[in-house]
Design a protein around this motif. Structure first.
Motif, PDB file in Angstrom:
ATOM      1  N   LEU A  19      -2.839  -0.814  -3.170  1.00 15.43           N
ATOM      2  CA  LEU A  19      -3.825  -0.207  -2.285  1.00 15.43           C
ATOM      3  C   LEU A  19      -3.367   1.200  -1.922  1.00 15.43           C
ATOM      4  N   PHE A  20      -4.276   2.157  -2.042  1.00 11.96           N
ATOM      5  CA  PHE A  20      -4.004   3.556  -1.743  1.00 11.96           C
ATOM      6  C   PHE A  20      -4.857   3.945  -0.543  1.00 11.96           C
ATOM      7  N   ARG A  21      -4.221   4.489   0.492  1.00 12.26           N
ATOM      8  CA  ARG A  21      -4.926   4.811   1.735  1.00 12.26           C
ATOM      9  C   ARG A  21      -4.664   6.251   2.154  1.00 12.26           C
ATOM     10  N   LEU A  22      -5.618   6.776   2.914  1.00 18.11           N
ATOM     11  CA  LEU A  22      -5.452   8.094   3.523  1.00 18.11           C
ATOM     12  C   LEU A  22      -6.444   8.253   4.651  1.00 18.11           C
ATOM     13  N   TRP A  45       0.808  -1.203   0.000  1.00 15.53           N
ATOM     14  CA  TRP A  45       0.000   0.000   0.000  1.00 15.53           C
ATOM     15  C   TRP A  45       0.846   1.259   0.000  1.00 15.53           C
ATOM     16  N   THR A  46       0.216   2.320  -0.448  1.00 14.94           N
ATOM     17  CA  THR A  46       0.763   3.672  -0.354  1.00 14.94           C
ATOM     18  C   THR A  46      -0.199   4.473   0.498  1.00 14.94           C
ATOM     19  N   TYR A  47       0.344   5.204   1.442  1.00 15.51           N
ATOM     20  CA  TYR A  47      -0.453   6.020   2.344  1.00 15.51           C
ATOM     21  C   TYR A  47      -0.202   7.488   2.016  1.00 15.51           C
ATOM     22  N   LEU A  48      -1.263   8.206   1.682  1.00 15.73           N
ATOM     23  CA  LEU A  48      -1.161   9.651   1.453  1.00 15.73           C
ATOM     24  C   LEU A  48      -1.108  10.321   2.810  1.00 15.73           C
ATOM     25  N   TRP A  49       0.078  10.730   3.192  1.00 14.33           N
ATOM     26  CA  TRP A  49       0.311  11.292   4.511  1.00 14.33           C
ATOM     27  C   TRP A  49      -0.145  12.746   4.552  1.00 14.33           C
ATOM     28  N   ASP A  50       0.176  13.491   3.520  1.00 13.93           N
ATOM     29  CA  ASP A  50      -0.171  14.910   3.461  1.00 13.93           C
ATOM     30  C   ASP A  50      -0.347  15.338   2.015  1.00 13.93           C
ATOM     31  N   LEU A  51      -1.405  16.066   1.767  1.00 14.37           N
ATOM     32  CA  LEU A  51      -1.587  16.777   0.502  1.00 14.37           C
ATOM     33  C   LEU A  51      -2.036  18.168   0.910  1.00 14.37           C
ATOM     34  N   GLN A  52      -1.106  19.102   0.903  1.00 14.73           N
ATOM     35  CA  GLN A  52      -1.362  20.463   1.362  1.00 14.73           C
ATOM     36  C   GLN A  52      -1.151  21.428   0.191  1.00 14.73           C
ATOM     37  N   ILE A  53      -2.153  22.257  -0.034  1.00 13.05           N
ATOM     38  CA  ILE A  53      -2.116  23.203  -1.144  1.00 13.05           C
ATOM     39  C   ILE A  53      -2.060  24.625  -0.590  1.00 13.05           C
ATOM     40  N   GLU A  54      -1.185  25.440  -1.168  1.00 14.20           N
ATOM     41  CA  GLU A  54      -1.118  26.861  -0.790  1.00 14.20           C
ATOM     42  C   GLU A  54      -2.490  27.499  -1.018  1.00 14.20           C
ATOM     43  N   PRO A  55      -2.936  28.367  -0.115  1.00 15.10           N
ATOM     44  CA  PRO A  55      -4.261  28.991  -0.270  1.00 15.10           C
ATOM     45  C   PRO A  55      -4.495  29.624  -1.650  1.00 15.10           C
ATOM     46  N   ALA A  56      -3.498  30.258  -2.235  1.00 18.23           N
ATOM     47  CA  ALA A  56      -3.667  30.892  -3.549  1.00 18.23           C
ATOM     48  C   ALA A  56      -3.899  29.885  -4.669  1.00 18.23           C
ATOM     49  N   TYR A  57      -3.585  28.613  -4.420  1.00 14.81           N
ATOM     50  CA  TYR A  57      -3.741  27.572  -5.439  1.00 14.81           C
ATOM     51  C   TYR A  57      -4.916  26.635  -5.161  1.00 14.81           C
ATOM     52  N   GLN A  58      -5.598  26.837  -4.052  1.00 14.66           N
ATOM     53  CA  GLN A  58      -6.731  25.972  -3.737  1.00 14.66           C
ATOM     54  C   GLN A  58      -7.881  26.239  -4.704  1.00 14.66           C
ATOM     55  N   ARG A  59      -8.630  25.183  -4.995  1.00 18.20           N
ATOM     56  CA  ARG A  59      -9.795  25.219  -5.883  1.00 18.20           C
ATOM     57  C   ARG A  59      -9.398  25.570  -7.323  1.00 18.20           C
ATOM     58  N   ARG A  60      -8.171  25.197  -7.712  1.00 23.88           N
ATOM     59  CA  ARG A  60      -7.681  25.429  -9.073  1.00 23.88           C
ATOM     60  C   ARG A  60      -7.204  24.140  -9.733  1.00 23.88           C
ATOM     61  N   GLY A  61      -7.512  22.986  -9.133  1.00 22.73           N
ATOM     62  CA  GLY A  61      -7.162  21.702  -9.733  1.00 22.73           C
ATOM     63  C   GLY A  61      -5.835  21.135  -9.283  1.00 22.73           C
ATOM     64  N   VAL A  62      -5.096  21.854  -8.452  1.00 23.87           N
ATOM     65  CA  VAL A  62      -3.788  21.371  -8.015  1.00 23.87           C
ATOM     66  C   VAL A  62      -3.936  20.118  -7.144  1.00 23.87           C
TER      67      VAL A  62
END
Length: 184
Positions: free
Chosen positions: A136-139, A100-117
Motif C-alpha cells: 500500500l502506497f499512501r500520501l 505500507w509506504t508513506y510518501l512524506w515529501d516529494l519536493q522538486i527544485e523550481p528549475a526542474y518542475q514540469r520536466r518529468g522529475v
C-alpha cells in the motif's frame, strides 16, 4: 542505499500535451541517500515549495517538527545526471512501515518542475515500496496543489477528505520473484 539510476525513454515514447507537442522526456534521475548534512537543504526546499499552501490554509510551519521527523524517514536527494557534476533536482522522503509506504515529501527544485522529475520520482517511490515488500502506497496532498493531478494519473485514490488535504492511497501489486530485479 547508494545511487539508484534510471534511463530516459526516447522522445517517441514521450507523452504529448494537449496541443499534440511532445513533452520533454524525464531526466535521467539518480537518487542519493541523504545524510544529516542535507537536512537544512531539505528543510529549506520543502518550506519554500510548500509555504503558499501553509499560508493559504492558515497552518503554522514548524522547523522544529521538521527536523524532529527527519530521522524517521528514508531520505533521498534527487540528482540530474545529465550534467557533470550532477545537479540537485529535489528531495524524496519515504516512511516505510510494512505493509505500507508513506510518501512524506516529494519536493522538486523550481528549475526542474514540469520536466518529468516528479513523475519519475513518484514511479521510483512506488517501485521502492513494492521491492521492500509493501502493498500500500499512501500520501497526503494539499487540495490546491497541482501535484494532485499527477497522483490521480498514477492511480492513487482519495480515501479521506481532511480540512486542507486529501489522504490518498494505492494498492501495489506484489513483486513476482523472477522479475524482482527489473523495473516494472
Amino acid at each position: 542505499m547508494g545511487m539508484v539510476r534510471s534511463s530516459s525513454p526516447s522522445m517517441h515514447d514521450a507523452p504529448h500535451d494537449r496541443t499534440g507537442s511532445a513533452k520533454l522526456p524525464p531526466l535521467p534521475l539518480d537518487l542519493r541517500a541523504a545524510d544529516d548534512d542535507d537536512r537544512q537543504y531539505a528543510h529549506d526546499l520543502t518550506y519554500n515549495n510548500m509555504r503558499r499552501y501553509y499560508v493559504q490554509y492558515g497552518i503554522e510551519w514548524s522547523s522544529k517538527v521538521y527536523f524532529q521527523q527527519w530521522p524517521s524517514t528514508a531520505n533521498f536527494i534527487l540528482l540530474d545526471s545529465t550534467v557533470t557534476p550532477a545537479k540537485t533536482a529535489g528531495l524524496l522522503r519515504l516512511q516505510i512501515v510494512k505493509p505500507w509506504t508513506y510518501l512524506w515529501d516529494l519536493q522538486i527544485e523550481p528549475a526542474y518542475q514540469r520536466r518529468g522529475v516528479g513523475r519519475e520520482a513518484l514511479q521510483r517511490s512506488m517501485w521502492l515500496a513494492r521491492h521492500t515488500g509493501c502493498s500500500l502506497f499512501r500520501l497526503r496532498v494539499f487540495k490546491s496543489n497541482p501535484a494532485l493531478q499527477l497522483y490521480l494519473r498514477y492511480g492513487l485514490e482519495i480515501v479521506r477528505d481532511e480540512d486542507s488535504v486529501y489522504m490518498m492511497e494505492k494498492l501495489l501489486p506484489a513483486v513476482v520473484a523472477e522479475h524482482a530485479d527489473k523495473d516494472v
